[in-house]
Design a protein around this motif. Structure first.
Motif, PDB file in Angstrom:
ATOM      1  N   UNK A   1      -0.221   5.124  10.531  1.00 38.08           N
ATOM      2  CA  UNK A   1      -0.112   6.041   9.216  1.00 38.08           C
ATOM      3  C   UNK A   1       1.353   6.550   9.132  1.00 38.08           C
ATOM      4  N   UNK A   2       2.154   6.345  10.322  1.00 38.39           N
ATOM      5  CA  UNK A   2       3.583   6.554  10.151  1.00 38.39           C
ATOM      6  C   UNK A   2       4.524   5.682   9.464  1.00 38.39           C
ATOM      7  N   UNK A   3       4.072   4.685   8.952  1.00 35.20           N
ATOM      8  CA  UNK A   3       5.011   3.714   8.219  1.00 35.20           C
ATOM      9  C   UNK A   3       5.646   4.344   7.300  1.00 35.20           C
ATOM     10  N   UNK A   4       6.961   4.179   7.137  1.00 34.48           N
ATOM     11  CA  UNK A   4       7.705   4.636   5.903  1.00 34.48           C
ATOM     12  C   UNK A   4       7.283   4.096   4.599  1.00 34.48           C
ATOM     13  N   UNK A   5       7.274   2.693   4.506  1.00 31.72           N
ATOM     14  CA  UNK A   5       6.714   2.135   3.369  1.00 31.72           C
ATOM     15  C   UNK A   5       5.332   1.472   4.107  1.00 31.72           C
ATOM     16  N   UNK A   6       4.240   1.723   3.497  1.00 34.59           N
ATOM     17  CA  UNK A   6       2.939   1.177   3.851  1.00 34.59           C
ATOM     18  C   UNK A   6       2.747  -0.008   3.337  1.00 34.59           C
ATOM     19  N   UNK A   7       1.488  -0.583   3.621  1.00 39.11           N
ATOM     20  CA  UNK A   7       1.328  -2.284   3.614  1.00 39.11           C
ATOM     21  C   UNK A   7       1.286  -2.373   1.898  1.00 39.11           C
ATOM     22  N   UNK A   8       0.470  -1.521   1.246  1.00 38.97           N
ATOM     23  CA  UNK A   8       0.904  -1.736  -0.437  1.00 38.97           C
ATOM     24  C   UNK A   8       2.186  -1.544  -0.911  1.00 38.97           C
ATOM     25  N   UNK A   9       2.915  -0.652  -0.344  1.00 40.48           N
ATOM     26  CA  UNK A   9       4.488  -0.568  -0.865  1.00 40.48           C
ATOM     27  C   UNK A   9       5.179  -1.840  -0.316  1.00 40.48           C
ATOM     28  N   UNK A  10       5.096  -2.176   0.771  1.00 37.69           N
ATOM     29  CA  UNK A  10       5.840  -3.442   1.337  1.00 37.69           C
ATOM     30  C   UNK A  10       5.523  -4.635   0.346  1.00 37.69           C
TER      31      UNK A  10
END
Ligand code: MN
Length: 287
Positions: free
Chosen positions: A226-235
């Motif tokens: 949950x603490x990813x700056x860019x999450x999987x969808x954004x990446x």
């Protein structure tokens, strides 16, 4: 469904402590002739292969999970896409440690963008990481790894997860220093994927997943996706605005804080909630 490659390229369906040898399901993959595509044919035809696996699994030969040696769950990826610093706490530790982290590499992911690791660096959990350049510091990085299932270009963050085949634990092994990431992270055995692929339907939402990494039983990294700056969808939105993502491409989503050195003789234990745990040995490269 948990799918693995094991031993001498056998296809396995993992259920609890058992691996069903479903290699026969590979017959569902259309035969290709040279030149082969830069995609993974199993992932590209996963729907057909899955149907076959479900048919044959009940009568397939069984092996104990502890007795098989895991290979990378993606045999032939065209690209290993990787996110640099993608957790704020890891960025903060890199900013603070000027001796280890080159200043040119300590920037926000939105400025740095993504990098590529050589597909030839990829191994599964059954093979050891071979440390080269023993005079340099080599670090562990545990990361959620995303396996692209369908071709996509300019995919939106909102639609991206529907293009995912599954998820694995990734280790992005790294020599620290000033050179380009693609050089320092592409040595043979410096990308570990495993222990299996959990299909996207079984895994569900990739956010909110606990992950941890231990070295010889000492906890080094513990974080939550949950603490990813860019999450999987954004990446995936970001990556696919530059290049087409293909079936079997693997996205290493970035490591959280707590990175540290590994040495020959040590054992890495990495786990991600909803995937499982893998142990990987560390040895010195010979020759
Ligand atoms: Mn990394």
């Amino acid at each position: 469904m948990k799918l693995c490659w094991f031993d001498e390229m056998r296809l396995g369906l993992v259920e609890q402590e058992t691996v069903h040898d479903v290699t026969e399901a590979l017959a569902a993959i259309p035969q290709r002739t040279y030149p082969f595509p830069h995609t993974d044919m199993l992932v590209a035809t996963l729907g057909d292969v899955r149907a076959r696996i479900e048919t044959i699994a009940p009568s397939a030969p069984k092996r104990a999970l502890k007795d098989v040696s895991m290979l990378s769950p993606v045999a032939n990826p065209g690209k290993l896409v990787a996110a640099p610093v993608n957790y704020q706490a890891h960025l903060d530790e890199a900013i603070a440690d000027t001796a280890t982290f080159s200043r040119s590499h300590v920037r926000r992911i939105q400025e740095t963008g993504l990098f590529l690791k050589a597909p030839s660096s990829l191994i599964g959990a059954g093979r050891p990481i071979e440390i080269a350049h023993a005079d340099r510091r080599t670090d562990h990085e545990v990361e959620l790894a995303v396996i692209v299932g369908r071709e996509c270009r300019n995919v939106s963050r909102a639609d991206a997860l529907s293009y995912v085949a599954g998820y694995s634990i990734g280790l992005d092994i790294t020599i620290r220093g000033p050179e380009e990431r693609s050089l320092r992270k592409s040595l043979d055995t410096y990308s570990v994927l495993g222990p299996w692929m959990v299909t996207a339907d079984a895994f569900g939402d990739p956010s909110g997943r606990e992950m941890r990494l231990e070295v010889d039983g000492e906890l080094r990294q513990q974080a939550n996706t949950r603490d990813l700056i860019m999450d999987v969808g954004e990446l995936m939105e970001f990556a696919s605005s530059f290049y087409t993502l293909q079936p079997g491409d693997i996205i290493f989503t970035g490591t959280p804080e707590g990175v540290g050195p590994i040495l020959p003789g040590e054992t890495i234990t990495a786990s991600i909630e909803g995937i499982g745990t893998m142990q990987v040995a560390v040895v010195a490269r010979e020759g």
